[in-house]
Design an enzyme around this catalytic site. Structure first.
Site, PDB file in Angstrom:
ATOM      1  N   GLU A  69      -0.686   0.393  -1.147  1.00  0.00           N
ATOM      2  CA  GLU A  69      -0.732   1.141   0.113  1.00  0.00           C
ATOM      3  C   GLU A  69       0.545   1.943   0.397  1.00  0.00           C
ATOM      4  OE1 GLU A  69      -1.929  -1.256   3.350  1.00  0.00           O
ATOM      5  OE2 GLU A  69      -3.765  -1.883   2.375  1.00  0.00           O
TER       6      GLU A  69
ATOM      7  N   GLU B  67      -8.687  -5.046  -1.441  1.00  0.00           N
ATOM      8  CA  GLU B  67      -8.493  -5.804  -0.193  1.00  0.00           C
ATOM      9  C   GLU B  67      -9.621  -5.522   0.788  1.00  0.00           C
ATOM     10  OE1 GLU B  67      -4.835  -5.501   2.025  1.00  0.00           O
ATOM     11  OE2 GLU B  67      -3.657  -5.531   0.179  1.00  0.00           O
TER      12      GLU B  67
END
Ligand code: GCO
Length: 463
Positions: free
Chosen positions: A184, A366
């Site tokens: 991320e 995720e």
């Protein structure tokens, strides 16, 4: 590139389990995810250096309840027990991250043998349990010494990262084949250089755009290193991808949402997988781009990791440096126990759009639901809201595959309750409860549900 489906033509998401045969591939990868700073603990043990998060947590007011990752889930000492939990779930893969400061305490120079030996033990334990290790090189824990040398705002950090990748690949590459470079990058650069919610907690345009570019450079340089050092490497990057929506259907909020989409979804994925920055921010990136940089960044990867929880929202704000202000979902939106919007159709569409835009196999690296959970008298956790969330999002994933998205795996976030950044240990995302006073692990109802879901898929796949 043909679209898997026209968004307007997509059917509404089914609300009841569909009778059709399951759409998931027989070799679909089922996994669980964690990250180094959030679970390892042992922050000053066996030569580990300080990370930016160790320092950030000590700054008053930064983390709820003054929590830190000093001990976390004590995974550094309890990793065998946690591998056994993974084995009992029946997962085929485990995604974790390497703590750069544990391997290179000052970020550069000579490696820390004790740090590398820990990851040797973890990898060997996973392989003995028949679980494939998926390694993310960077999940936000930059060595503090490198931050003091400018961190990601310093172009040299890209080379320091490539050198770190070389140390890890040389040590683990004979047993680990699945590597991701960053987790991320849009989150840690936006939250660190614009919103002040993560280290280094500045709001500075030049540092922010320099960091974006240098992280992208670091990605490309590390991909080359991993290709060189890991025979049979299967490489990717892990990006949070979430629809960026306007709070109001006004031209101003729509423009704000487009800028959020650029910084949140595309400032890294586009140059890494399409070779160019989004037009809306290209002029802001230009001062940091040197000849050949985009070719260094745009290196072939084998898969795209997508982290997804819920949509994100923007509103217009003329004073906002980036062209948007961070906002929230409509008040009446369905929400998880910690208030994150629940919108499985958005997840389905993210998967379809990413498949169309980047044309790579996708692994959901995720997805999960946070809660503020208390154990009952017996210590059990009947986390039925998390089960409902996981069931709905897996249904949306299957819808996306039926509609043409090439989704090849799913990693639940997270194996364990862990250090949830600014929220500390208040928000729990684990399918296994951790009692942080005793470090006792207790599988929640969602762990049993997830294990059954995996077993059911495997039974159908081999029928
Ligand atoms: C992130 C990180 C994880 C979080 C999880 C829940 O997406 O922020 O990858 O470290 O803990 O997403 O917020």
């Amino acid at each position: 590139m043909t679209r898997a489906t026209d968004p307007a033509a997509r059917p509404t998401l089914s609300t009841t389990p569909s009778p059709r045969p399951r759409a998931l591939r027989p070799d679909f990868v089922w996994g669980a995810s964690t990250s180094s700073y959030q679970i390892e603990g042992a922050a000053r043990e066996d030569g580990r250096g300080e990370s930016v998060w160790d320092l950030f947590c000590r700054q008053p007011g930064r983390i709820q309840n003054g929590d830190t990752g000093d001990v976390a889930c004590d995974h550094y000492h309890r990793y065998r027990e946690d591998v056994a939990l993974l084995r009992n779930l029946g997962v085929g893969a485990y995604r974790f991250s390497i703590a750069w400061p544990r391997v290179l305490p000052s970020g550069r120079g000579s490696p820390n043998e004790a740090g590398l030996a820990f990851y040797d033990r973890l990898v060997d334990s996973l392989l003995s349990a028949g679980i494939e290790p998926w390694v993310c090189l960077y999940h936000w824990d930059l060595p503090q010494t490198l931050q003091e040398a400018g961190g990601w705002a310093n172009r040299d950090c890209a080379s320091w990262f490539a050198d770190y990748a070389r140390v890890v690949a040389s040590r683990l590459g004979d047993r680990v084949k699945r590597f991701a470079t960053f987790n991320e990058p849009s989150v840690f650069t936006l939250f660190g250089y614009a919103f002040g919610w993560h280290p280094p907690a500045v709001d500075d345009a030049a540092s922010h755009h320099a960091a974006i570019h240098h992280v992208n450079l670091a990605h490309g340089m590390a991909i080359d290193v991993l290709r060189d050092y890991v025979i049979g490497a299967s490489l990717g990057a892990i990006h949070n991808m979430q629809p960026a929506r306007p709070v109001q259907a006004t031209p101003e909020d729509r423009a704000a949402a487009k800028m959020l989409d650029c910084y949140w979804n595309r400032a890294f994925a586009d140059p890494q997988m399409r070779g160019a920055y989004p037009d809306a921010i290209a002029s802001r990136m230009a001062p940091f781009c040197r000849d050949g940089d985009l070719e260094r960044i745009h290196r072939p990867v084998d898969w795209l990791g997508i982290n997804h929880y819920s949509p994100v929202y923007a509103r217009a704000d003329s004073a906002a440096r980036l062209g948007f202000a961070w906002s929230d979902a409509p008040a009446d939106a369905p929400r998880s126990p910690i208030g994150w919007q629940i919108d499985p159709a958005a997840f389905r569409d993210v998967l379809l759009d990413a498949c169309d835009r980047y044309g790579l196999p996708i692994y959901v690296t995720e997805n999960g639901a946070g809660a503020v959970e208390l154990a009952d008298a017996s210590g059990a956790i009947d986390d039925r809201e998390r089960i409902a969330y996981l069931a709905a999002y897996l249904e949306a994933l299957e819808e996306a595959t039926v509609l043409g998205a090439d989704v090849r795996g799913y990693f639940v976030w997270s194996l364990l309750d862990n250090f949830e950044w600014g929220a500390g240990y208040a928000n729990r995302f684990g399918i296994v409860r951790v009692d942080f006073a005793t470090q006792a692990r207790t599988p929640k109802a969602s762990a049993r549900w997830y294990a059954a879901r995996i077993a059911s898929h495997r039974a159908k796949a081999t029928a």
